[in-house]
Scaffold this motif. Sequence first.
Motif, PDB file in Angstrom:
ATOM      1  N   ASN A 169     -33.244 -19.899  11.753  1.00 36.87           N
ATOM      2  CA  ASN A 169     -34.551 -20.333  11.167  1.00 36.87           C
ATOM      3  C   ASN A 169     -34.742 -21.700  11.239  1.00 36.87           C
ATOM      4  OD1 ASN A 169     -32.915 -21.202   9.015  1.00 36.87           O
ATOM      5  ND2 ASN A 169     -33.553 -19.635   7.491  1.00 36.87           N
ATOM      6  N   ALA A 170     -35.574 -22.499  10.388  1.00 36.68           N
ATOM      7  CA  ALA A 170     -35.862 -23.798  10.615  1.00 36.68           C
ATOM      8  C   ALA A 170     -34.551 -24.704   9.978  1.00 36.68           C
ATOM      9  CB  ALA A 170     -37.180 -24.212   9.914  1.00 36.68           C
ATOM     10  N   ARG A 171     -34.015 -23.879   8.954  1.00 36.16           N
ATOM     11  CA  ARG A 171     -32.743 -24.524   8.451  1.00 36.16           C
ATOM     12  C   ARG A 171     -31.764 -24.344   9.029  1.00 36.16           C
ATOM     13  NH1 ARG A 171     -33.928 -21.526   2.672  1.00 36.16           N
ATOM     14  NH2 ARG A 171     -34.287 -19.958   4.085  1.00 36.16           N
ATOM     15  N   LEU A 172     -31.603 -23.760  10.217  1.00 37.65           N
ATOM     16  CA  LEU A 172     -30.431 -23.344  11.268  1.00 37.65           C
ATOM     17  C   LEU A 172     -29.658 -22.142  10.541  1.00 37.65           C
ATOM     18  CD1 LEU A 172     -29.869 -26.734  12.655  1.00 37.65           C
ATOM     19  CD2 LEU A 172     -31.463 -25.214  13.630  1.00 37.65           C
ATOM     20  N   TRP A 173     -30.126 -21.329   9.599  1.00 41.06           N
ATOM     21  CA  TRP A 173     -29.379 -20.339   9.077  1.00 41.06           C
ATOM     22  C   TRP A 173     -29.110 -19.164  10.241  1.00 41.06           C
ATOM     23  CZ3 TRP A 173     -30.671 -19.060   3.272  1.00 41.06           C
ATOM     24  CH2 TRP A 173     -30.553 -20.183   2.628  1.00 41.06           C
ATOM     25  N   THR A 174     -28.041 -18.322  10.188  1.00 38.97           N
ATOM     26  CA  THR A 174     -28.040 -17.247  10.871  1.00 38.97           C
ATOM     27  C   THR A 174     -27.645 -16.144  10.139  1.00 38.97           C
ATOM     28  OG1 THR A 174     -25.767 -17.791  11.699  1.00 38.97           O
ATOM     29  CG2 THR A 174     -27.499 -18.597  12.961  1.00 38.97           C
ATOM     30  N   PRO A 175     -27.905 -14.759  10.601  1.00 40.04           N
ATOM     31  CA  PRO A 175     -27.880 -13.709   9.769  1.00 40.04           C
ATOM     32  C   PRO A 175     -26.357 -13.399   9.583  1.00 40.04           C
ATOM     33  CG  PRO A 175     -29.257 -13.329  11.639  1.00 40.04           C
ATOM     34  CD  PRO A 175     -28.581 -14.439  11.703  1.00 40.04           C
ATOM     35  N   ASP A 176     -25.808 -13.170   8.255  1.00 38.78           N
ATOM     36  CA  ASP A 176     -24.369 -12.891   7.856  1.00 38.78           C
ATOM     37  C   ASP A 176     -23.740 -11.785   8.863  1.00 38.78           C
ATOM     38  OD1 ASP A 176     -24.314 -15.002   6.115  1.00 38.78           O
ATOM     39  OD2 ASP A 176     -24.486 -13.522   4.274  1.00 38.78           O
ATOM     40  N   PHE A 177     -24.324 -10.841   9.282  1.00 32.78           N
ATOM     41  CA  PHE A 177     -23.690  -9.815  10.043  1.00 32.78           C
ATOM     42  C   PHE A 177     -23.754 -10.093  11.482  1.00 32.78           C
ATOM     43  CE2 PHE A 177     -28.263  -9.137  11.062  1.00 32.78           C
ATOM     44  CZ  PHE A 177     -28.141  -8.551  12.535  1.00 32.78           C
ATOM     45  N   LEU A 178     -24.172 -11.370  11.972  1.00 34.13           N
ATOM     46  CA  LEU A 178     -23.799 -11.902  13.139  1.00 34.13           C
ATOM     47  C   LEU A 178     -22.641 -12.923  13.083  1.00 34.13           C
ATOM     48  CD1 LEU A 178     -27.321 -12.301  14.583  1.00 34.13           C
ATOM     49  CD2 LEU A 178     -25.696 -10.274  15.238  1.00 34.13           C
ATOM     50  N   ASN A 179     -22.239 -13.315  11.784  1.00 31.89           N
ATOM     51  CA  ASN A 179     -21.168 -14.021  11.596  1.00 31.89           C
ATOM     52  C   ASN A 179     -19.815 -13.519  10.914  1.00 31.89           C
ATOM     53  OD1 ASN A 179     -23.564 -16.488  10.899  1.00 31.89           O
ATOM     54  ND2 ASN A 179     -22.479 -16.480  13.012  1.00 31.89           N
ATOM     55  N   PRO A 180     -19.357 -12.483  11.772  1.00 32.99           N
ATOM     56  CA  PRO A 180     -18.176 -11.814  10.979  1.00 32.99           C
ATOM     57  C   PRO A 180     -17.203 -12.501  10.809  1.00 32.99           C
ATOM     58  CG  PRO A 180     -18.381 -11.176  13.072  1.00 32.99           C
ATOM     59  CD  PRO A 180     -19.427 -12.109  12.923  1.00 32.99           C
ATOM     60  N   ARG A 181     -16.262 -12.143   9.778  1.00 35.20           N
ATOM     61  CA  ARG A 181     -14.788 -12.810   9.506  1.00 35.20           C
ATOM     62  C   ARG A 181     -13.896 -12.556  10.476  1.00 35.20           C
ATOM     63  NH1 ARG A 181     -11.514 -12.482   3.759  1.00 35.20           N
ATOM     64  NH2 ARG A 181     -11.442 -10.225   4.310  1.00 35.20           N
ATOM     65  N   PRO A 182     -13.322 -13.242  11.255  1.00 30.63           N
ATOM     66  CA  PRO A 182     -12.488 -12.899  12.397  1.00 30.63           C
ATOM     67  C   PRO A 182     -11.093 -12.853  11.540  1.00 30.63           C
ATOM     68  CG  PRO A 182     -12.675 -15.159  12.606  1.00 30.63           C
ATOM     69  CD  PRO A 182     -13.934 -14.533  11.532  1.00 30.63           C
ATOM     70  N   TYR A 183     -10.164 -11.927  12.131  1.00 32.46           N
ATOM     71  CA  TYR A 183      -8.915 -11.978  11.548  1.00 32.46           C
ATOM     72  C   TYR A 183      -7.734 -12.196  12.381  1.00 32.46           C
ATOM     73  CZ  TYR A 183     -11.075  -8.935   8.185  1.00 32.46           C
ATOM     74  OH  TYR A 183     -12.094  -8.386   7.419  1.00 32.46           O
ATOM     75  N   SER A 184      -8.024 -13.014  13.616  1.00 35.82           N
ATOM     76  CA  SER A 184      -7.118 -13.585  14.447  1.00 35.82           C
ATOM     77  C   SER A 184      -7.599 -14.928  15.186  1.00 35.82           C
ATOM     78  CB  SER A 184      -6.569 -12.423  15.413  1.00 35.82           C
ATOM     79  OG  SER A 184      -5.761 -13.115  16.314  1.00 35.82           O
ATOM     80  N   PRO A 185      -6.732 -15.653  15.672  1.00 38.60           N
ATOM     81  CA  PRO A 185      -7.073 -16.695  16.499  1.00 38.60           C
ATOM     82  C   PRO A 185      -7.241 -16.177  17.996  1.00 38.60           C
ATOM     83  CG  PRO A 185      -5.259 -17.193  15.160  1.00 38.60           C
ATOM     84  CD  PRO A 185      -5.449 -15.933  15.263  1.00 38.60           C
ATOM     85  N   LEU A 186      -6.945 -14.837  18.215  1.00 36.89           N
ATOM     86  CA  LEU A 186      -7.058 -14.112  19.475  1.00 36.89           C
ATOM     87  C   LEU A 186      -8.305 -13.289  19.495  1.00 36.89           C
ATOM     88  CD1 LEU A 186      -3.196 -13.892  20.073  1.00 36.89           C
ATOM     89  CD2 LEU A 186      -4.732 -15.780  20.712  1.00 36.89           C
ATOM     90  N   THR A 187      -9.302 -13.216  18.731  1.00 34.42           N
ATOM     91  CA  THR A 187     -10.320 -12.157  18.585  1.00 34.42           C
ATOM     92  C   THR A 187     -11.153 -12.333  20.005  1.00 34.42           C
ATOM     93  OG1 THR A 187     -10.634 -12.803  16.245  1.00 34.42           O
ATOM     94  CG2 THR A 187     -12.366 -11.512  17.478  1.00 34.42           C
ATOM     95  N   ARG A 188     -11.484 -11.002  20.410  1.00 32.63           N
ATOM     96  CA  ARG A 188     -12.216 -10.951  21.763  1.00 32.63           C
ATOM     97  C   ARG A 188     -13.642 -10.549  21.388  1.00 32.63           C
ATOM     98  NH1 ARG A 188     -10.874  -6.601  24.230  1.00 32.63           N
ATOM     99  NH2 ARG A 188     -11.181  -7.267  26.270  1.00 32.63           N
ATOM    100  N   ILE A 189     -14.411 -11.250  22.307  1.00 27.48           N
ATOM    101  CA  ILE A 189     -15.929 -11.157  22.320  1.00 27.48           C
ATOM    102  C   ILE A 189     -16.196  -9.507  22.324  1.00 27.48           C
ATOM    103  CG2 ILE A 189     -16.430 -11.488  24.570  1.00 27.48           C
ATOM    104  CD1 ILE A 189     -18.796 -12.542  21.800  1.00 27.48           C
ATOM    105  N   ASP A 190     -15.643  -8.723  23.320  1.00 28.20           N
ATOM    106  CA  ASP A 190     -15.871  -7.226  23.332  1.00 28.20           C
ATOM    107  C   ASP A 190     -15.581  -6.593  22.195  1.00 28.20           C
ATOM    108  OD1 ASP A 190     -16.579  -7.858  26.005  1.00 28.20           O
ATOM    109  OD2 ASP A 190     -14.720  -7.071  26.829  1.00 28.20           O
TER     110      ASP A 190
END
Length: 318
Positions: free
Chosen positions: A64-85
């Motif tokens: 949006n205009a404030r540059l917010w993005t939906p929380d469900f698209l910014n999940p908490r990762p659990y590793s420095p090695l997280t894979r996009i797939d």
Amino acid sequence: MVRYELVGLDLADIRFAVSPLNELVLSLRAWRDPGRYPLHLRWMHALEEVRGSLDGAMLLALTNARLWTPDFLNPRPYSPLTRIDDELADLADTDPAVVRRDLEAVHGGPLPDPLRGPAPRVLSRIIDALTGYWRLCFEPHWPRMRALLEGDVTFRGRQIAQHGLATMFSELSSRVRLVGNAVEVELRSKLDYTTTTTGGLTLVPTLWTTHASTPISADEPPMILYSARGVATLWEPQPLQAPRALSGLLGATRAGLLVQLGTPASSTELAARLGVTTTAVNQHLRALRTGGLLVSARHGRAVLYRRSDLGDLLAGVG
């Protein structure tokens, strides 16, 4: 202000992680307002020729205009090695009610046209749009991005060991500080909540924030995204280095490529690193492979090159 209270064992459960999906989604801020991200203009210009083949309407609707993005698209990762797939597979299982709630939280009033309709169908289109965006715009550059993010995680771990948590938090951003047993994050937005960090606090370096950010909702797992160190150097061409004797034998460019290809890489990735065209890199790679100094293998959509045994011997590592 967002305030995370560290309770009991949570004081020891502060972890760092890297999320390809976070980086992918947060980069859409630069699409909407490139002037705020001058350090990434070189990358954005390089993508102009492929942007027309993406679902741009959907991608832009995710901010949006404030540059917010939906929380469900910014999940908490659990590793420095997280894979996009893996992250995209998890995203497909998101509760439709959560999808609708988070989209409405970002946009407030009526949703943009691409986000209207049944939530499962909208989610499917979001995943398709993000997958295309990843393949064309992110995948060739991700090794370079990931190396910078992982380097930041290493630095922060060493900082904790040498100077303690309070120093580490204060140097994440001028807007983050540890006060007693609570981590306070000052935000430019009007978000204001306090919550405990049940299950720990995750710190996520990113290329796409200038200070620090958190989830919009207090119900989301505690997470702070902060600006990674070294972003200013990310898109600078990297010089090829090779021993003088090897350069005299093969030429400086081919010798430099041979030295770099102890680790497999694609021609697109190499071109991005060096600031040259993929066509130019391919000419050198073909010559090195024809001479028996490189081998290649297909990995997904990309062809990866690495030194052969003969190449190792010539580069002095055999």
